[in-house]
Design an enzyme around this catalytic site. Structure first.
Site, PDB file in Angstrom:
ATOM      1  N   HIS A 155      -5.721   2.867   1.631  1.00  8.93           N
ATOM      2  CA  HIS A 155      -4.973   4.032   2.122  1.00  8.93           C
ATOM      3  C   HIS A 155      -5.607   4.661   3.374  1.00  8.93           C
ATOM      4  CE1 HIS A 155      -3.070   3.357  -1.603  1.00  8.93           C
ATOM      5  NE2 HIS A 155      -3.795   4.151  -2.362  1.00  8.93           N
TER       6      HIS A 155
ATOM      7  N   ASP B  35       0.911  -1.139   0.000  1.00  7.38           N
ATOM      8  CA  ASP B  35       0.000   0.000   0.000  1.00  7.38           C
ATOM      9  C   ASP B  35       0.950   1.187   0.000  1.00  7.38           C
ATOM     10  OD1 ASP B  35      -1.334   2.318   0.866  1.00  7.38           O
ATOM     11  OD2 ASP B  35      -2.915   1.113   1.750  1.00  7.38           O
ATOM     12  N   HIS B  36       1.044   1.888  -1.105  1.00  2.70           N
ATOM     13  CA  HIS B  36       2.146   2.850  -1.215  1.00  2.70           C
ATOM     14  C   HIS B  36       2.044   3.982  -0.199  1.00  2.70           C
ATOM     15  CE1 HIS B  36      -0.646   5.220  -3.651  1.00  2.70           C
ATOM     16  NE2 HIS B  36       0.164   6.254  -3.493  1.00  2.70           N
TER      17      HIS B  36
HETATM   18  C1  BG6 Z   1      -3.917   4.963  -5.881  1.00  8.76           C
HETATM   19  C2  BG6 Z   1      -5.306   5.078  -6.421  1.00  8.76           C
HETATM   20  O1  BG6 Z   1      -3.799   3.833  -5.052  1.00  8.76           O
HETATM   21  O2  BG6 Z   1      -3.602   6.110  -5.134  1.00  8.76           O
HETATM   22  C3  BG6 Z   1      -5.465   6.335  -7.256  1.00  8.76           C
HETATM   23  O3  BG6 Z   1      -5.587   3.937  -7.226  1.00  8.76           O
HETATM   24  C4  BG6 Z   1      -5.019   7.540  -6.474  1.00  8.76           C
HETATM   25  O4  BG6 Z   1      -6.803   6.495  -7.693  1.00  8.76           O
HETATM   26  C5  BG6 Z   1      -3.646   7.319  -5.887  1.00  8.76           C
HETATM   27  O5  BG6 Z   1      -4.988   8.655  -7.350  1.00  8.76           O
HETATM   28  C6  BG6 Z   1      -3.257   8.433  -4.944  1.00  8.76           C
HETATM   29  O6  BG6 Z   1      -1.927   8.273  -4.569  1.00  8.76           O
HETATM   30  P1  BG6 Z   1      -1.048   9.534  -4.157  1.00  8.76           P
HETATM   31  O7  BG6 Z   1       0.245   8.963  -3.690  1.00  8.76           O
HETATM   32  O8  BG6 Z   1      -0.930  10.375  -5.372  1.00  8.76           O
HETATM   33  O9  BG6 Z   1      -1.816  10.204  -3.070  1.00  8.76           O
END
Ligand code: BG6
Length: 474
Positions: free
Chosen positions: A210, A147-148
């Protein structure tokens, strides 16, 4: 990177090593935060990149991959860690682990790992099935679910802030906290991902992963040690404590929205249903908000409000802890006209830092209270730039550190929690979509979710915009 390593890209299309290297170099040139690749460094790195053509559903692909790994190990004269990273469409997530297992490529528990990214399933049932497939070939300790958000510095800092300082933890509970809001707002639409997004929606795409991660970090009990499983146990405890949302009460706890076309900043913005890959009568939500309660000693009675959406006024992710009012107001009413309870905001992005808002005496002969802020900004406090989340996560996979990765039980607990909402939303199509204009803070019902408790969504904190604030104060 170590001296001896190889990155082997496997795909169906016909491609040579040179073409692969050129493509990757183009990618680095376009996206790297360090700018264009330096020729000497790139040329050296590129020798480690290889391409192998193969079908994911054919055993020969895995036999060939295994043979190439064996060859490299022989050449290097050492045993190597093997990391299988499924950078593939999710439809392959349930296939590749089976083939890897059958080919004997998952057997070495210590030296082999597999990486998978969200979406981990489409609902609870499919997540359980996917986890079972993974578990059939790999042990949990070999599985790294990305989960990044967990790789973001500011997200990791939640633990540092809470548990490395004696100041805040004593008030981090129902006695002092009135309510908590978690906002992950995006100003972009679905961009080129309409096809995927229209099947997913905001709840699956953002909340299940997230926002749940942020909730766990902000609400968890202190860990005993910095051990991966200890931290993950404490996080899962949070999800287990969330009061289940009953199907007949979904409308009281959850709000959905979809953006409609609008004109923002003089520009015409498409509605969601007009986006590429999206059905013209789509019922998919691009905005979701939830009200959750945690049934445990620390948080009993404290609402946690979560919201996320596309095409909101600005990109901002933050957690706001709204503290209770003082037990007795001793200042005269005219002193506290602009009075606001203290609040603490953890800014995840794009500003990175922490803002603590409290009351101070406004200069002058009279006692007048005004809200002021104390700010910590990563950019101002640390000379070091924050690494990209994926840099951290890939490095952690290599180091075999699972702290920042999702464990099977956590993924499943998050799905379990959301299933009643997903099911009710599916069976009762929204009658008012699109119900918010692009560039606004979501549907009106979102305010109602908090108003029942006399709460409201906070305005995003302004971490860095000092000039603007100075003007306002004067
Ligand atoms: C991803 C979603 O996991 O996270 C996207 O699939 C979203 O829809 C993105 O835009 C948001 O990531 P970050 O790091 O730009 O907040």
């Amino acid at each position: 990177m170590p001296k001896k390593f190889a990155i082997i890209a496997v795909d169906r299309i016909r491609l040579g090593d040179d073409q692969l290297r050129r493509r990757l170099r183009d990618g680095v040139n376009r996206f790297s935060r360090f700018g264009k690749a330096k020729a000497a460094a790139w040329n050296q790195f590129a020798t480690h990149l290889h391409y192998q053509q193969g079908d994911f559903k054919k055993p020969q692909t895995y036999a060939a991959l295994g043979a190439q790994c064996d060859r490299l190990e022989k050449e290097w004269g050492t045993k190597a860690h093997r990391i299988f990273y499924m950078a593939t469409p999710p439809s392959m997530f349930g296939e590749i682990p089976k083939y890897l297992g059958r080919a004997g490529l998952a057997r070495d528990r210590e030296w082999t790992r597999i990486v998978i990214e969200k979406p981990i399933g489409y609902d609870l049932e499919s997540a359980l099935a996917l986890n079972a497939i993974l578990a059939a070939s790999f042990e949990e300790s070999q599985i790294f679910r990305i989960d990044h958000y967990l790789g973001k510095e500011t997200v990791q800092n939640i633990l540092a802030f809470r548990f490395a300082n004696p100041l805040f933890e004593p008030i981090w509970n129902r006695r002092y906290v009135d309510y908590v809001t978690i906002t992950v707002a995006e100003d972009v639409g679905v961009e080129h991902r309409g096809g995927y997004y229209d099947r997913a929606g905001a709840l699956r795409d953002m909340v299940q992963n997230h926002l749940m991660q942020l909730l766990c970090l902000v609400a968890m009990e202190p860990m005993v040690s910095f051990d991966a499983d200890e931290i993950r146990n404490k996080k899962v405890d949070v999800l287990h404590a969330v009061r289940p949302i009953h199907r007949d009460a979904v409308h009281k706890s959850a709000v959905r929205g979809q953006y409609g076309r609008a004109r923002t900043g003089g520009e015409k913005v498409k509605g969601y249903r007009e986006e590429d890959g999206v059905a013209p009568d789509s019922q998919t939500e691009t905005f979701a908000a939830l009200k959750l309660f945690l049934d445990n000693w620390r948080w009993q009675g404290v609402p946690f409000y979560l919201r996320t959406g596309k095409r909101l006024p600005r990109q901002v992710s933050e957690i706001s802890i709204q503290f209770r009012a003082v037990p007795h107001q001793s200042f005269p009413p005219e002193a506290s006209l602009g009075w606001q309870p203290s609040r603490l905001v953890m800014s995840i992005q794009p500003d990175e830092g922490i803002v603590l808002g409290f009351q101070a005496k406004y200069p002058g002969p009279k006692m007048q209270l005004r809200p002021v802020d104390m700010r910590f900004s990563y950019r101002e406090s640390f000379a070091a730039p924050s690494p990209d989340a994926y840099e951290t996560l890939l490095w952690d996979v290599m180091k075999n550190d699972a702290t920042l990765f999702m464990r099977a039980d956590q993924v499943e607990a998050a799905w379990r929690l959301l299933m009643p909402v997903l099911e009710v939303w599916k069976t009762t199509p929204p009658s008012d979509f699109p119900n918010y204009a692009a560039g606004t803070w979501g549907p009106e019902d979102t305010q109602g979710l908090l108003a029942q408790q006399g709460h409201r969504w906070p305005l995003p904190a302004e971490l860095l915009d000092h000039s603007n604030r100075k003007r306002k104060n004067s």
